[in-house]
Write a protein that holds these residues in place. Sequence first.
Motif, PDB file in Angstrom:
ATOM      1  N   PRO A 134       0.799  -1.233   0.000  1.00  0.00           N
ATOM      2  CA  PRO A 134       0.000   0.000   0.000  1.00  0.00           C
ATOM      3  C   PRO A 134       0.833   1.284   0.000  1.00  0.00           C
ATOM      4  CG  PRO A 134      -1.008  -1.621   1.447  1.00  0.00           C
ATOM      5  CD  PRO A 134       0.282  -2.228   0.980  1.00  0.00           C
ATOM      6  N   ASP A 135       1.940   1.317   0.721  1.00  0.00           N
ATOM      7  CA  ASP A 135       2.775   2.524   0.679  1.00  0.00           C
ATOM      8  C   ASP A 135       3.390   2.711  -0.711  1.00  0.00           C
ATOM      9  OD1 ASP A 135       2.312   3.289   3.326  1.00  0.00           O
ATOM     10  OD2 ASP A 135       3.985   2.110   4.094  1.00  0.00           O
ATOM     11  N   SER A 136       3.801   1.610  -1.302  1.00  0.00           N
ATOM     12  CA  SER A 136       4.420   1.714  -2.636  1.00  0.00           C
ATOM     13  C   SER A 136       3.385   2.038  -3.707  1.00  0.00           C
ATOM     14  CB  SER A 136       5.145   0.409  -2.991  1.00  0.00           C
ATOM     15  OG  SER A 136       6.177   0.152  -2.065  1.00  0.00           O
ATOM     16  N   ILE A 137       2.169   1.543  -3.541  1.00  0.00           N
ATOM     17  CA  ILE A 137       1.105   1.940  -4.485  1.00  0.00           C
ATOM     18  C   ILE A 137       1.013   3.459  -4.503  1.00  0.00           C
ATOM     19  CG2 ILE A 137      -1.379   1.903  -4.951  1.00  0.00           C
ATOM     20  CD1 ILE A 137      -1.492  -0.905  -3.738  1.00  0.00           C
ATOM     21  N   CYS A 138       1.053   4.041  -3.322  1.00  0.00           N
ATOM     22  CA  CYS A 138       0.972   5.504  -3.227  1.00  0.00           C
ATOM     23  C   CYS A 138       2.193   6.165  -3.844  1.00  0.00           C
ATOM     24  CB  CYS A 138       0.802   5.919  -1.768  1.00  0.00           C
ATOM     25  SG  CYS A 138      -0.790   5.397  -1.092  1.00  0.00           S
ATOM     26  N   ASP A 139       3.369   5.631  -3.550  1.00  0.00           N
ATOM     27  CA  ASP A 139       4.585   6.173  -4.171  1.00  0.00           C
ATOM     28  C   ASP A 139       4.472   6.117  -5.693  1.00  0.00           C
ATOM     29  OD1 ASP A 139       6.006   6.750  -1.817  1.00  0.00           O
ATOM     30  OD2 ASP A 139       6.858   4.731  -1.693  1.00  0.00           O
ATOM     31  N   GLY A 140       4.035   4.974  -6.182  1.00  0.00           N
ATOM     32  CA  GLY A 140       3.947   4.789  -7.626  1.00  0.00           C
ATOM     33  C   GLY A 140       2.951   5.732  -8.262  1.00  0.00           C
ATOM     34  N   LEU A 141       1.809   5.901  -7.599  1.00  0.00           N
ATOM     35  CA  LEU A 141       0.800   6.813  -8.136  1.00  0.00           C
ATOM     36  C   LEU A 141       1.299   8.248  -8.092  1.00  0.00           C
ATOM     37  CD1 LEU A 141      -2.390   5.266  -6.556  1.00  0.00           C
ATOM     38  CD2 LEU A 141      -1.982   5.582  -8.999  1.00  0.00           C
ATOM     39  N   ALA A 142       1.910   8.616  -6.988  1.00  0.00           N
ATOM     40  CA  ALA A 142       2.402   9.990  -6.845  1.00  0.00           C
ATOM     41  C   ALA A 142       3.388  10.305  -7.960  1.00  0.00           C
ATOM     42  CB  ALA A 142       3.055  10.170  -5.475  1.00  0.00           C
ATOM     43  N   GLU A 143       4.239   9.345  -8.263  1.00  0.00           N
ATOM     44  CA  GLU A 143       5.250   9.583  -9.291  1.00  0.00           C
ATOM     45  C   GLU A 143       4.637   9.540 -10.692  1.00  0.00           C
ATOM     46  OE1 GLU A 143       8.083  10.756  -8.647  1.00  0.00           O
ATOM     47  OE2 GLU A 143       9.149  10.538 -10.545  1.00  0.00           O
ATOM     48  N   ALA A 144       3.664   8.653 -10.879  1.00  0.00           N
ATOM     49  CA  ALA A 144       2.995   8.584 -12.185  1.00  0.00           C
ATOM     50  C   ALA A 144       2.253   9.891 -12.471  1.00  0.00           C
ATOM     51  CB  ALA A 144       2.017   7.406 -12.220  1.00  0.00           C
ATOM     52  N   VAL A 145       1.591  10.394 -11.462  1.00  0.00           N
ATOM     53  CA  VAL A 145       0.881  11.664 -11.625  1.00  0.00           C
ATOM     54  C   VAL A 145       1.872  12.786 -11.883  1.00  0.00           C
ATOM     55  CG1 VAL A 145      -0.537  13.366 -10.432  1.00  0.00           C
ATOM     56  CG2 VAL A 145      -1.135  10.943 -10.283  1.00  0.00           C
ATOM     57  N   SER A 146       2.967  12.752 -11.154  1.00  0.00           N
ATOM     58  CA  SER A 146       3.998  13.771 -11.345  1.00  0.00           C
ATOM     59  C   SER A 146       4.524  13.762 -12.774  1.00  0.00           C
ATOM     60  CB  SER A 146       5.140  13.516 -10.349  1.00  0.00           C
ATOM     61  OG  SER A 146       6.275  14.268 -10.690  1.00  0.00           O
ATOM     62  N   GLN A 147       4.836  12.599 -13.281  1.00  0.00           N
ATOM     63  CA  GLN A 147       5.329  12.517 -14.660  1.00  0.00           C
ATOM     64  C   GLN A 147       4.300  13.030 -15.661  1.00  0.00           C
ATOM     65  OE1 GLN A 147       6.659   8.484 -15.392  1.00  0.00           O
ATOM     66  NE2 GLN A 147       7.920   8.529 -13.553  1.00  0.00           N
ATOM     67  N   ALA A 148       3.054  12.657 -15.418  1.00  0.00           N
ATOM     68  CA  ALA A 148       2.003  13.092 -16.346  1.00  0.00           C
ATOM     69  C   ALA A 148       1.843  14.605 -16.322  1.00  0.00           C
ATOM     70  CB  ALA A 148       0.683  12.410 -15.992  1.00  0.00           C
ATOM     71  N   LEU A 149       1.904  15.175 -15.138  1.00  0.00           N
ATOM     72  CA  LEU A 149       1.767  16.633 -15.044  1.00  0.00           C
ATOM     73  C   LEU A 149       2.960  17.333 -15.689  1.00  0.00           C
ATOM     74  CD1 LEU A 149       0.315  17.352 -11.495  1.00  0.00           C
ATOM     75  CD2 LEU A 149      -0.776  17.743 -13.708  1.00  0.00           C
ATOM     76  N   ALA A 150       4.136  16.852 -15.385  1.00  0.00           N
ATOM     77  CA  ALA A 150       5.325  17.472 -15.971  1.00  0.00           C
ATOM     78  C   ALA A 150       5.233  17.426 -17.492  1.00  0.00           C
ATOM     79  CB  ALA A 150       6.587  16.773 -15.478  1.00  0.00           C
ATOM     80  N   GLY A 151       4.836  16.270 -17.994  1.00  0.00           N
ATOM     81  CA  GLY A 151       4.689  16.125 -19.441  1.00  0.00           C
ATOM     82  C   GLY A 151       3.641  17.066 -20.010  1.00  0.00           C
ATOM     83  N   ALA A 152       2.528  17.172 -19.309  1.00  0.00           N
ATOM     84  CA  ALA A 152       1.451  18.040 -19.790  1.00  0.00           C
ATOM     85  C   ALA A 152       1.890  19.504 -19.785  1.00  0.00           C
ATOM     86  CB  ALA A 152       0.203  17.857 -18.921  1.00  0.00           C
ATOM     87  N   TYR A 153       2.605  19.907 -18.754  1.00  0.00           N
ATOM     88  CA  TYR A 153       3.077  21.293 -18.712  1.00  0.00           C
ATOM     89  C   TYR A 153       4.028  21.554 -19.892  1.00  0.00           C
ATOM     90  CZ  TYR A 153       1.183  22.079 -13.987  1.00  0.00           C
ATOM     91  OH  TYR A 153       0.365  22.254 -12.900  1.00  0.00           O
ATOM     92  N   LEU A 154       4.926  20.620 -20.111  1.00  0.00           N
ATOM     93  CA  LEU A 154       5.865  20.809 -21.221  1.00  0.00           C
ATOM     94  C   LEU A 154       5.114  20.916 -22.548  1.00  0.00           C
ATOM     95  CD1 LEU A 154       8.737  18.413 -20.115  1.00  0.00           C
ATOM     96  CD2 LEU A 154       8.851  20.909 -20.333  1.00  0.00           C
TER      97      LEU A 154
END
Lengths: 400, 400, 400, 400
Positions: free
Chosen positions: B32-52
């Motif tokens: 469960p902690d890693s699910i959260c880590d993974g989601l947080a990072e996936a969302v981060s990548q998606a946002l960074a990509g969208a901003y770019l």
Amino acid sequence: MSERNIRITQASGQAVEDERVEVVERKGIGHPDSICDGLAEAVSQALAGAYLDRVGKVLHYNTDETQLVAGTSAPAFGGGEVIEPIYLLLVGRATKEYQGTRIPTDTIALEAAREYLDETFPHLDVGSDVIVDVRLGEGSGDLQEVFGEDGAVPMANDTSYGVGHAPLTETEQIVLNTERRLNGEYTDENPEIGQDIKVMGKREGDEIDVTVAAATVDAHVNDIHEYRDAVEGVREFVADLATEYTDRDVRVQVNTADDYEEGAIYLTTTGTSAEQGDDGSVGRGNRANGLITPNRPMSMEATSGKNPVNHIGKIYNLLSTEIAESVVAEVDGIRQLQVRLLSQIGSPIDDPHVADATIITADGVAISDVEDEVEAIIDEELADITGVTERVIDGDLSTF
Amino acid sequence: MSERNIRITQASGQAVEDERVEVVERKGIGHPDSICDGLAEAVSQALAGAYLDRVGKVLHYNTDETQLVAGTSAPAFGGGEVIEPIYLLLVGRATKEYQGTRIPTDTIALEAAREYLDETFPHLDVGSDVIVDVRLGEGSGDLQEVFGEDGAVPMANDTSYGVGHAPLTETEQIVLNTERRLNGEYTDENPEIGQDIKVMGKREGDEIDVTVAAATVDAHVNDIHEYRDAVEGVREFVADLATEYTDRDVRVQVNTADDYEEGAIYLTTTGTSAEQGDDGSVGRGNRANGLITPNRPMSMEATSGKNPVNHIGKIYNLLSTEIAESVVAEVDGIRQLQVRLLSQIGSPIDDPHVADATIITADGVAISDVEDEVEAIIDEELADITGVTERVIDGDLSTF
Amino acid sequence: MSERNIRITQASGQAVEDERVEVVERKGIGHPDSICDGLAEAVSQALAGAYLDRVGKVLHYNTDETQLVAGTSAPAFGGGEVIEPIYLLLVGRATKEYQGTRIPTDTIALEAAREYLDETFPHLDVGSDVIVDVRLGEGSGDLQEVFGEDGAVPMANDTSYGVGHAPLTETEQIVLNTERRLNGEYTDENPEIGQDIKVMGKREGDEIDVTVAAATVDAHVNDIHEYRDAVEGVREFVADLATEYTDRDVRVQVNTADDYEEGAIYLTTTGTSAEQGDDGSVGRGNRANGLITPNRPMSMEATSGKNPVNHIGKIYNLLSTEIAESVVAEVDGIRQLQVRLLSQIGSPIDDPHVADATIITADGVAISDVEDEVEAIIDEELADITGVTERVIDGDLSTF
Amino acid sequence: MSERNIRITQASGQAVEDERVEVVERKGIGHPDSICDGLAEAVSQALAGAYLDRVGKVLHYNTDETQLVAGTSAPAFGGGEVIEPIYLLLVGRATKEYQGTRIPTDTIALEAAREYLDETFPHLDVGSDVIVDVRLGEGSGDLQEVFGEDGAVPMANDTSYGVGHAPLTETEQIVLNTERRLNGEYTDENPEIGQDIKVMGKREGDEIDVTVAAATVDAHVNDIHEYRDAVEGVREFVADLATEYTDRDVRVQVNTADDYEEGAIYLTTTGTSAEQGDDGSVGRGNRANGLITPNRPMSMEATSGKNPVNHIGKIYNLLSTEIAESVVAEVDGIRQLQVRLLSQIGSPIDDPHVADATIITADGVAISDVEDEVEAIIDEELADITGVTERVIDGDLSTF
């Protein structure tokens, strides 16, 4: 000699006090992560108390997962307002029924949270500045069995460890006490300072830099001059305080991110940055001794909110710190002590797989001079391990 | 010589590989902690990509606060079901408008989360087994300024540090690879093993105990015999695998909490304990190198979900690990290396307050034999610090 | 003669068709209130089905409280996007355990909701455009008893009533069919028209005004010309359609709130105004016959989502409408018929306190000419009351 | 004569007072649907007031969508407790920024909700018995324009209508006053009666049945005898009260669902069934005149929470009721009056498309005897339409 597996060894490296660079941090009680730690622990205490009252024993629960979603605010000299409330989600597991008795875990959690917020944050209006929501599920079946049924010492149900240190270095003492005394004697007299106080200490050789980020409370700050005075007041208080803990040179900086020209200052309505943009959660900030100390081994375990009867990580982190402090208080000649407790699945928690004390002795002192005394104290503290549980339930042990 | 403040020193203590007791842990991607880590990072990548894509630069955001509230399930041989869904709350800050362009941060986050869950958890039905909710606020005003406007190296806006180590000890290698290879080559062939795999390694002297807790997936386990086989299959795979990393004695235990008589086994419907009773959040599990290593200094910083352009804690944790690995790969004679980067508020992040390499050299090697090479590598890696950002955005660097 | 208390009387006033002013409204399936109605009923059907499958009878539940919180969108010619997702909260009561069998009511609800949305809203991306959350509690203890245990007709547990009318007036027919046929044959061919279609009919004497507000779907509308064409297409279709139901003058207006100069047009990304600013909930829109008819008595009861086995309000509203339609279909000489069923607490629901038919006969027809036939039909339909329950569960009866 | 389109006609049917069967219902202020109505209106008033204070005019908002999810409780003689809190979600649209001024709509809504609950529900502990959450979005762009900028009468932006009646029938008077006086003079003296009081009146010919379901409050009811007394007290009070409004036979029944043998009684901890199993939402209960009257035309419009400046449905429903009451109060010879207002899109709201008064005159009175007077009053009330808005904002007009 103890029948417990206690090992006392000489540490191989330097004392942290002697390392060239030391970094120490403390997130004050009003930091978003600490708000979550505090709530998690307040809810935990309330639940433990309620279980004892209602069924005579502490049932399974863990409330170590509070999530804080920051609000939006419009602070203003003389008094601003919160625009969008902070959202707090209390998360965890709790036993909701035991032998026909229903335990109102959710309402207990909400009440405890509200009380904690009311007591800790005088500038925060619970109910309009903060929404408190709760999602406490029931644990998995096999965890619902009752532990400690007969007053016996519980069995460790996980491989876990705790680590504690003593004495604190000078920098650690300064950092810890800066926040504790600002959030206490100082804010009692100076309501313009809020609860969100973050302290970073950095020592290079004999120079200590203390950087304080202290939220100010807009209702008590009428203009930029009062703001400057507030910041300067904190600086003087901390500079003064530091001399009690060290003879080294200490430089204190407060609210370094301020830019007066840009009008960027650390002004808040509620006394915490949670009102505007800083989220938080449990276990992300201070360790069980109240500090973040990258120079020392730390446990990743979130101590706050865990069940104090059977959560081995919580108990061992608190106990190892207690042991380290006791040893240093009672035994002379110890320059640095690290205590590590490692659990043994299926054994009583007072009988760890290994209790490991690593010592740096003072000049002229040999390990052999102190090891018996140290072992005796460790042995005694382990024998009294359930005392940790009691003090946690009573709120006498801080977990962050 | 570099103009950066790089210090190379001999470590004062023992190498972790030589300590008597070593403990290492990894929470697998389905914890469960890693699910959260993974989601947080996936969302981060998606946002960074969208901003770019949309505005040509990465704007301010941090999505490092996902909260998972466990569900309730009724696993059963041959296939059970989720009774109450897992609740996932994506939390953070994100810039929602920039120079007139609105960025749909919430829908981007939801899409990224769904995709990550779909790809990572084949046994989880997003939408009915899991509710994904989102609360992304906007950051505080002064943080909304754009950084790195002109391609310049961003300034550090906080005092933060990162720490990295190399090489991994044998126990660390076993723990890391046990999970990585189980969640990959092994589960590809053996769908009865779920994604929630927790590995604990304990070494005492030359004996290594590897304890694996591996969720099994009920749709692929028809009875207790198949369950036993599933567990034994994991044990054999790990025992085998361990020999690739050590010559020490390794004892492997899998699902030690099982009690066949009581019918208590680690059977799940979705492959993760999040379905029943285990909550999770970001930054509570593995450090940036994928491990929890109480024998080594660790950063408390949650790396996953942080903004890879300007979050100094994230960048320094990833970079210090990279540097340590590069040095050890390229320079002979290093038995243990710790790299620590400490930021300087207001200076470019490629120019840390101090970059600190503490080395234990191999027998017969002096610090002076390696320090120039080490310094050169550190200098070069710091010069290329923005490369870390790029690789994070591209998903090439793991954060947990 | 029936033993049921059936009363047939001459209505004292005018037929609605003869009133000077008549107002009729229908909120199409994509209107936020109707989305909630549809979800509530879809969840209800899924739960009823699951109970039948798993325990052989329908247990207590009511899922008549879905709340929709509108999102934010940025529609654009050629294709825009949702900025902030729609939030849907499924609310109600459901029995979660029955004689040791756990019913996964929450996951059933989520699945049913997702399926309904996927089928009904082709332009809506469930999971990123919409968050579906669920809060189904358990009912109060005394309501958890099982009803209809032995196939017997359930007892009425409340004083409630239902009211039905037939035949529909011309205006009612136009309004009902305008939406039904636009959302069907028309949108099948014309994907530029979304599901959120609201129709208002106003008749003054012999002039009927039909006002249609029809969401257009931006991905299928590339510019303002195509938008005009889309609107004109709807207008023509409706004008044409109206002639099938009346010889009166009909004026059709579509999207009257548009202001082309201001660029204010009814363009959406998902085909529903829920994407931007229009919240919704159950029971706020159409009555059980699909219309809002202020000229006629209406029940306030929310029909959608109610338990079709024992919710007397739901059953009586559907049944009274059915009865009215049957009577008018089978008996000549009836210009207007209103059927009202009033329950008797503690009596079987097929034996209402009173079944009340108020009739306006055609010219030259006396009440005495039709009353026996009408009574017989009412009696027969009441005797078959459980057929209503079955058809609701099978999805054969529309509730909004 | 008025320039407004006012039409006075003779009604074609019977007065409701003369119909054979009449059914009337009122959901008391503590009914879950009414709790939502009350909150929606309280929030609306608070927002309207805040807009006036801060920007001098009421901006766009609608807060007519509160959702209540019932809790779980364990009432007990002498005092029980809430086990799982009630969850309240305040939903709607509100303008959050106007010409640079930010309006803290969410905190205003939360404060207003808390105040309303505190004042209205003495047995409910806001913060632990109830969670209040809020989701107020911003409206669609074109709705954000300011209306009534210059004090002018706003334009109707929708085709909508309102309907009002006077005088109330005897049954209606009894039902309305039963609840109003129980929730007031009676509960002031008798704290054992809670706020959730539902009254159903059924008249057949000259026999009136009044059925009251009144929650009792466990802290004030110590045993079954006190419960019986409480119920009997209500019965006597209502039986007495009824004689003030009618000479017909009235039979009063209270808490008919009770089953003393089974121990099934209407005992609550908080005074409302929302604590256990009854969800609620806005607009599902009483119409603007405080009643549900299936014998009369009703508007489906949810009046509570709507913007009182420009929401035509709200204004017309309140105003038509006001007009009907004024006419009946001032003009003799009217046995029944129905007023209907139908808006005209694009025209000022004081100039409806048609204002329609349908009258049943008393014996010996002709329409022509009263029509001038009636028209004059309608004309005058329409001219003063903005007075309705003011009284709503001031809380002087009840909406449910």
